[in-house]
Design a protein around this motif. Structure first.
Motif, PDB file in Angstrom:
ATOM      1  N   ARG B 299      92.340  14.370 -10.329  1.00  0.00           N
ATOM      2  CA  ARG B 299      93.422  15.123 -10.990  1.00  0.00           C
ATOM      3  C   ARG B 299      92.877  15.842 -12.237  1.00  0.00           C
ATOM      4  NH1 ARG B 299      98.403  12.523 -14.000  1.00  0.00           N
ATOM      5  NH2 ARG B 299      99.757  14.315 -14.172  1.00  0.00           N
ATOM      6  N   ALA B 300      92.039  15.128 -12.971  1.00  0.00           N
ATOM      7  CA  ALA B 300      91.452  15.737 -14.175  1.00  0.00           C
ATOM      8  C   ALA B 300      90.600  16.951 -13.801  1.00  0.00           C
ATOM      9  CB  ALA B 300      90.613  14.700 -14.917  1.00  0.00           C
ATOM     10  N   ILE B 301      89.764  16.808 -12.798  1.00  0.00           N
ATOM     11  CA  ILE B 301      88.895  17.924 -12.386  1.00  0.00           C
ATOM     12  C   ILE B 301      89.742  19.096 -11.881  1.00  0.00           C
ATOM     13  CG2 ILE B 301      87.143  18.644 -10.702  1.00  0.00           C
ATOM     14  CD1 ILE B 301      85.942  15.794 -10.979  1.00  0.00           C
ATOM     15  N   ALA B 302      90.786  18.768 -11.112  1.00  0.00           N
ATOM     16  CA  ALA B 302      91.655  19.833 -10.575  1.00  0.00           C
ATOM     17  C   ALA B 302      92.342  20.614 -11.688  1.00  0.00           C
ATOM     18  CB  ALA B 302      92.690  19.231  -9.626  1.00  0.00           C
ATOM     19  N   SER B 303      92.585  19.961 -12.813  1.00  0.00           N
ATOM     20  CA  SER B 303      93.268  20.673 -13.906  1.00  0.00           C
ATOM     21  C   SER B 303      92.379  21.764 -14.509  1.00  0.00           C
ATOM     22  CB  SER B 303      93.722  19.684 -14.986  1.00  0.00           C
ATOM     23  OG  SER B 303      92.623  19.216 -15.738  1.00  0.00           O
ATOM     24  N   ARG B 309      95.384  25.211 -11.681  1.00  0.00           N
ATOM     25  CA  ARG B 309      94.933  24.871 -13.032  1.00  0.00           C
ATOM     26  C   ARG B 309      95.784  25.633 -14.051  1.00  0.00           C
ATOM     27  NH1 ARG B 309      91.762  28.216 -10.476  1.00  0.00           N
ATOM     28  NH2 ARG B 309      91.137  30.186 -11.430  1.00  0.00           N
ATOM     29  N   HIS B 310      96.083  24.968 -15.108  1.00  0.00           N
ATOM     30  CA  HIS B 310      96.943  25.549 -16.139  1.00  0.00           C
ATOM     31  C   HIS B 310      96.816  24.644 -17.348  1.00  0.00           C
ATOM     32  CE1 HIS B 310     100.731  26.591 -18.235  1.00  0.00           C
ATOM     33  NE2 HIS B 310     100.677  27.736 -17.587  1.00  0.00           N
ATOM     34  N   TYR B 311      97.100  25.203 -18.500  1.00  0.00           N
ATOM     35  CA  TYR B 311      97.076  24.435 -19.745  1.00  0.00           C
ATOM     36  C   TYR B 311      97.938  23.169 -19.620  1.00  0.00           C
ATOM     37  CZ  TYR B 311      98.487  23.510 -24.617  1.00  0.00           C
ATOM     38  OH  TYR B 311      98.777  22.935 -25.810  1.00  0.00           O
ATOM     39  N   ALA B 312      99.138  23.314 -19.021  1.00  0.00           N
ATOM     40  CA  ALA B 312     100.037  22.161 -18.886  1.00  0.00           C
ATOM     41  C   ALA B 312      99.422  21.083 -17.999  1.00  0.00           C
ATOM     42  CB  ALA B 312     101.374  22.612 -18.321  1.00  0.00           C
ATOM     43  N   ALA B 313      98.723  21.505 -16.951  1.00  0.00           N
ATOM     44  CA  ALA B 313      98.080  20.530 -16.052  1.00  0.00           C
ATOM     45  C   ALA B 313      96.985  19.778 -16.804  1.00  0.00           C
ATOM     46  CB  ALA B 313      97.494  21.256 -14.847  1.00  0.00           C
ATOM     47  N   LYS B 314      96.258  20.475 -17.665  1.00  0.00           N
ATOM     48  CA  LYS B 314      95.199  19.810 -18.453  1.00  0.00           C
ATOM     49  C   LYS B 314      95.823  18.812 -19.425  1.00  0.00           C
ATOM     50  CE  LYS B 314      91.660  23.448 -18.490  1.00  0.00           C
ATOM     51  NZ  LYS B 314      92.395  24.659 -18.135  1.00  0.00           N
ATOM     52  N   ARG B 357     105.349  28.451 -15.117  1.00  0.00           N
ATOM     53  CA  ARG B 357     104.121  28.303 -14.320  1.00  0.00           C
ATOM     54  C   ARG B 357     103.426  26.978 -14.647  1.00  0.00           C
ATOM     55  NH1 ARG B 357      99.012  30.316 -14.424  1.00  0.00           N
ATOM     56  NH2 ARG B 357      99.272  31.325 -16.439  1.00  0.00           N
ATOM     57  N   GLY B 358     103.499  26.595 -15.889  1.00  0.00           N
ATOM     58  CA  GLY B 358     102.902  25.322 -16.291  1.00  0.00           C
ATOM     59  C   GLY B 358     103.589  24.145 -15.622  1.00  0.00           C
ATOM     60  N   LEU B 359     104.932  24.215 -15.580  1.00  0.00           N
ATOM     61  CA  LEU B 359     105.686  23.131 -14.930  1.00  0.00           C
ATOM     62  C   LEU B 359     105.342  23.058 -13.445  1.00  0.00           C
ATOM     63  CD1 LEU B 359     109.144  23.597 -16.710  1.00  0.00           C
ATOM     64  CD2 LEU B 359     107.583  21.647 -16.943  1.00  0.00           C
ATOM     65  N   GLN B 360     105.215  24.228 -12.829  1.00  0.00           N
ATOM     66  CA  GLN B 360     104.864  24.253 -11.404  1.00  0.00           C
ATOM     67  C   GLN B 360     103.491  23.616 -11.178  1.00  0.00           C
ATOM     68  OE1 GLN B 360     105.185  28.402 -10.535  1.00  0.00           O
ATOM     69  NE2 GLN B 360     107.399  28.315 -10.129  1.00  0.00           N
ATOM     70  N   SER B 361     102.565  23.904 -12.083  1.00  0.00           N
ATOM     71  CA  SER B 361     101.213  23.364 -11.896  1.00  0.00           C
ATOM     72  C   SER B 361     101.203  21.854 -11.995  1.00  0.00           C
ATOM     73  CB  SER B 361     100.253  23.975 -12.911  1.00  0.00           C
ATOM     74  OG  SER B 361     100.400  23.358 -14.160  1.00  0.00           O
ATOM     75  N   LEU B 362     102.176  21.307 -12.748  1.00  0.00           N
ATOM     76  CA  LEU B 362     102.240  19.851 -12.871  1.00  0.00           C
ATOM     77  C   LEU B 362     102.720  19.204 -11.580  1.00  0.00           C
ATOM     78  CD1 LEU B 362     103.845  19.467 -16.413  1.00  0.00           C
ATOM     79  CD2 LEU B 362     101.462  19.145 -15.770  1.00  0.00           C
ATOM     80  N   LEU B 363     103.506  19.961 -10.811  1.00  0.00           N
ATOM     81  CA  LEU B 363     104.084  19.408  -9.592  1.00  0.00           C
ATOM     82  C   LEU B 363     103.197  19.623  -8.381  1.00  0.00           C
ATOM     83  CD1 LEU B 363     107.733  20.679 -10.216  1.00  0.00           C
ATOM     84  CD2 LEU B 363     106.842  18.373 -10.595  1.00  0.00           C
TER      85      LEU B 363
END
Lengths: 99, 368
Positions: B299-303, B309-314, B357-363
């Protein structure tokens, strides 16, 4: 043993060396040099590039001329005639100095 | 040989098992154009030039002249960046700010027999976290302008990776307070990076760089996490250090364990094999061979390099890497709802779209 006149002349001749502050890179058979206080880099090719290689260590002018004379199969005077203005130019540019 | 294979042969030229001819005859015009364009982008002109010079890539007179010209241009650019590096480090050190040179410049001088082999496009400098803002200020006083505003002030002081500044003459300086943002970056012992430094000579001065072990680890972070498609020059740095580096393998492994980054090394080595087409060898490679990243590591690498990838995912992927509830809360507070200035500086996307977009990247997940 007494030194021969020519050897004595070699030891008293000026010594040249690169200025440590001059930045440089090798690009194929050429050298690119950027001296302190200058924005334009100098591209050295042919004899100029060979001379730059020989200046990696401090070298007496006579020895430098003698090495190049031997390499090109000409006299030291002929080398000196060609090389002296180039060394003076490098000196003015700030890439070398005479310790 | 197709253009991708050709590029990988150029990028790996001079590595063990990659000595000798790349091609038997000069490339035709189309193949040559197909090589030169990525060579420029991938910063491989120095490697190409050396292959041509050695006669291991036969070329026409015209092609030879093109390589010589571009190699020369690369050298001139590198010298100006070296000059700027000397000016910056001299000023920073006179201000009492410790500075360590990272990446391209340091690698060019420390890991290649001829620094002209390694092309680079900016200067990367590392500072102690406590001095980072002083360093930014010092560069601003020299006319540099920060390119991306920090999300919030506390974020900049405690959690950011660094900042990119553009100089008055168009040169770029990447200022680091960490080697990588978020997740794996939080496990790096930042002050320890300064303890094992080495020095190299540049323009009559001794300049600090990371030690061989931390330099190799940083090259792995950069290759594995810096971009979904890392530059070949960065991968070559990793392969070059593995083949010719002076690092202590046990110390690298020990640091990787403490920094929780074995998955990063494994990914960097895999990318080297895939892109450069070389078989990496040695105890370090053997030690991480077959390493299976945990779910958290994936998950970390994918962020960083995943499709979403997105700031929110990181930010989300970073939480498990932070010690203590208080630190996690402080990180979330500092990261959440970044300033308008921060979002604007990252592109023309409206704030609402950026957050959505950040919220989407989290999901969503996904790793390329």
């Amino acid at each position: 043993m007494e030194r021969k006149p020519q050897e004595a002349q070699l030891t008293t001749a000026p010594t040249w060396r690169r200025d440590d502050r001059a930045l440089w890179r090798r690009s194929g058979a050429r050298f690119v040099v950027l001296a302190p206080e200058h924005d334009e880099a100098l591209v050295l090719e042919g004899t100029a590039a060979l001379t730059w290689e020989l200046l990696a260590e401090p070298i007496a002018e006579g020895e430098l001329f003698a090495l190049l004379a031997e390499y090109f199969g000409v006299t030291r005077d002929e080398v000196g005639e060609e090389l002296s203005p180039f060394l003076e130019r490098l000196l003015g540019y700030g890439a070398v100095y005479r310790p | 040989m197709n253009s991708t294979e050709l590029l990988s042969r150029v990028a790996s030229y001079g590595l063990p098992d990659r000595v000798g001819p790349i091609a038997g005859q000069p490339l035709d015009g189309t193949a040559w154009a197909g090589l030169m364009s990525p060579v420029r982008y991938q910063r491989l002109i120095g490697h190409l030039s050396r292959a041509v010079e050695a006669g291991d890539l036969p070329v026409t007179d015209e092609q030879r002249a093109e390589v010589a010209e571009q190699d020369l241009e690369n050298c001139v650019r590198a010298l100006h960046l070296d000059r700027r590096l000397l000016e910056l480090t001299a000023q920073l050190e006179s201000d009492g700010i410790e500075v360590v040179v990272l990446k391209g410049t340091a690698n060019a001088h420390l890991i290649y027999p001829d620094p002209a082999t390694r092309a680079f496009g900016d200067n990367d400098l590392l500072f102690r976290a406590a001095q980072f803002e002083d360093a930014v200020q010092a560069l601003k006083e020299l006319g540099y302008v920060r390119q991306v505003a920090p999300p919030q002030r506390e974020f900049a002081l405690r959690f950011s990776k660094g900042a990119t500044l553009k100089g008055p003459e168009g040169d770029e300086a990447d200022l680091h307070r960490n080697l990588v943002f978020g997740t794996f970056g939080f496990a790096i012992e930042l002050d320890g990076l300064f303890d094992s430094c080495v020095k190299f000579e540049l323009g009559g001065r001794r300049v600090r760089a990371l030690g061989p072990e931390t330099r190799l680890l940083h090259a792995c972070y950069h290759s594995a996490l810096g971009d979904p498609d890392p530059r070949y020059s960065s991968l070559r740095d990793v392969a070059q250090m593995l083949a010719f580096g002076t690092h202590d393998n046990r110390r690298v492994l020990e640091l990787a364990r403490r920094w929780r980054s074995t998955a990063v090394l494994a990914r960097a080595f895999r990318l080297c094999r895939e892109h450069l087409g070389v078989e990496l060898k040695g105890p370090l490679v053997s030690a991480v061979a077959g390493y299976e990243p945990t779910r958290r590591e994936r998950r970390a690498i994918a962020s960083y390099v995943g499709e979403n990838r997105h700031y929110a995912a990181k930010v989300a992927a970073s939480l498990p890497y932070l010690d203590g509830v208080g630190t996690k809360i402080a990180f979330l507070r500092a990261s959440a709802l970044p300033s308008e200035e921060f979002i604007e500086s990252r592109g023309n996307e409206p704030r609402s779209a950026w957050i959505r977009r950040g919220l989407q990247s989290l999901l969503q997940g996904g790793l390329r």
